[in-house]
Design a protein around this motif. Structure first.
Motif, PDB file in Angstrom:
ATOM      1  N   LEU A  20      74.385  60.131  43.082  1.00 34.39           N
ATOM      2  CA  LEU A  20      73.819  59.342  44.171  1.00 34.39           C
ATOM      3  C   LEU A  20      72.644  60.064  44.822  1.00 34.39           C
ATOM      4  N   HIS A  65      65.645  53.353  36.882  1.00 37.93           N
ATOM      5  CA  HIS A  65      66.571  52.231  37.031  1.00 37.93           C
ATOM      6  C   HIS A  65      66.284  51.238  35.911  1.00 37.93           C
ATOM      7  N   PHE A 123      73.522  50.711  37.309  1.00 37.03           N
ATOM      8  CA  PHE A 123      74.233  51.799  37.986  1.00 37.03           C
ATOM      9  C   PHE A 123      75.692  51.395  38.180  1.00 37.03           C
ATOM     10  N   ARG A 124      76.369  51.069  37.111  1.00 36.54           N
ATOM     11  CA  ARG A 124      77.715  50.523  37.245  1.00 36.54           C
ATOM     12  C   ARG A 124      78.829  51.417  36.710  1.00 36.54           C
ATOM     13  N   ARG A 172      67.971  52.175  47.355  1.00 33.65           N
ATOM     14  CA  ARG A 172      68.859  51.503  46.404  1.00 33.65           C
ATOM     15  C   ARG A 172      70.228  52.169  46.291  1.00 33.65           C
ATOM     16  N   LEU A 173      70.351  53.421  46.740  1.00 36.25           N
ATOM     17  CA  LEU A 173      71.668  54.062  46.779  1.00 36.25           C
ATOM     18  C   LEU A 173      72.638  53.185  47.573  1.00 36.25           C
ATOM     19  N   GLY A 204      76.326  44.916  43.950  1.00 31.78           N
ATOM     20  CA  GLY A 204      75.873  46.194  43.392  1.00 31.78           C
ATOM     21  C   GLY A 204      74.568  46.055  42.648  1.00 31.78           C
ATOM     22  N   LEU A 205      74.288  47.036  41.777  1.00 30.01           N
ATOM     23  CA  LEU A 205      73.056  47.030  40.995  1.00 30.01           C
ATOM     24  C   LEU A 205      73.383  47.198  39.516  1.00 30.01           C
ATOM     25  N   GLN A 208      69.682  59.983  42.565  1.00 31.62           N
ATOM     26  CA  GLN A 208      69.322  58.640  42.122  1.00 31.62           C
ATOM     27  C   GLN A 208      67.854  58.293  42.300  1.00 31.62           C
ATOM     28  N   THR A 252      73.983  50.377  45.470  1.00 33.87           N
ATOM     29  CA  THR A 252      74.700  50.712  44.239  1.00 33.87           C
ATOM     30  C   THR A 252      76.182  50.394  44.342  1.00 33.87           C
ATOM     31  N   ASP A 262      78.164  57.036  37.974  1.00 33.61           N
ATOM     32  CA  ASP A 262      76.998  56.747  38.815  1.00 33.61           C
ATOM     33  C   ASP A 262      77.319  56.832  40.302  1.00 33.61           C
TER      34      ASP A 262
END
Length: 221
Positions: free
Chosen positions: A196, A204, A185-186, A58-59, A181-182, A199, A62, A190
């Motif tokens: 990162l 999450h 994690f905005r 998921r990095l 993005g996600l 993470q 992000t 982040d």
């Protein structure tokens, strides 16, 4: 380089299915090329479907501004898992080193282009994406809406997604309305290197994207 070195070793010691079957080199080269790209489609899909592996992958998702640099943003542990898995696949099939080199080269070029923040006319994009992954096709994969995040896994060839039912032609909200993005994690913090790298060990907190849809609980931890 690790995968290529392993392929050379297996080839010199005639290890792997292709060697056991004594396949013609050119046949093994072509089949190996496609198998190696299919492996990358498959491992990419696995990283999305297995919660523990998703925490590593998921990095890459992000990044709220997808561009060429996004292609380079992967967690080191994700790369380790990918390389180890690739070596196993190369061993099982005995994929020639030249197949790996050329497939990796073409895939890297296509991946850089598919992450680039560029627009290709639909009249050009449509025929290309019947075979290869295009920026518009892959951009959907970076949507914040999970059903679109879990689609378009292809790296080089696009037909794997079509054949295995993971292809999405257009984002539901349109390209202009699609959020990247996600959610969760905005903040600018982040995106700092330390955050990162750590993470995978952070929770999450899933915030539904602009399109209301049930969230996969496997991706909420």
């Amino acid at each position: 380089m690790t995968t290529i070195s392993a392929a050379i070793y297996f080839q010199e010691n005639t290890l792997g299915l292709f060697h056991l079957l004594n396949l013609n080199f050119w046949f093994a080269f072509i089949i190996g090329f496609f198998i190696y790209d299919l492996f990358h489609y498959s491992i990419h899909r696995v990283f999305h479907q297995v919660p523990l592996l998703w925490k590593l992958h998921r990095l890459h998702h992000t990044d709220p501004d997808v561009d060429v640099s996004t292609e380079l943003k992967h967690h080191p542990f994700e790369l380790v898992v990918t390389v180890v898995s690739a070596v196993v696949v190369v061993f099982v099939f005995g994929i020639p080193a030249v197949s790996i080199i050329l497939c990796s080269l073409f895939a890297q070029v296509v991946s850089l282009i598919s992450h680039a923040n560029i627009k290709i006319a639909e009249s050009v994009d449509t025929p290309i994406r019947k075979v290869f992954v295009t920026p518009a096709m892959h951009r959907i994969h970076h949507s914040a809406w999970q059903p679109e995040t879990d689609s378009n896994y292809g790296v080089l060839f696009s037909f794997w997604d079509r054949w295995f039912g993971t292809y999405v032609d257009k984002p539901l909200a349109g390209y202009e309305g699609m959020k990247l993005g996600l959610d969760g994690f905005r903040s600018p913090r982040d995106l700092w290197l330390d955050k990162l790298l750590l993470q995978p060990f952070r929770r999450h907190v899933v915030v539904p994207a602009s399109i209301s849809e049930p969230i996969d609980e496997g991706k909420s931890t």
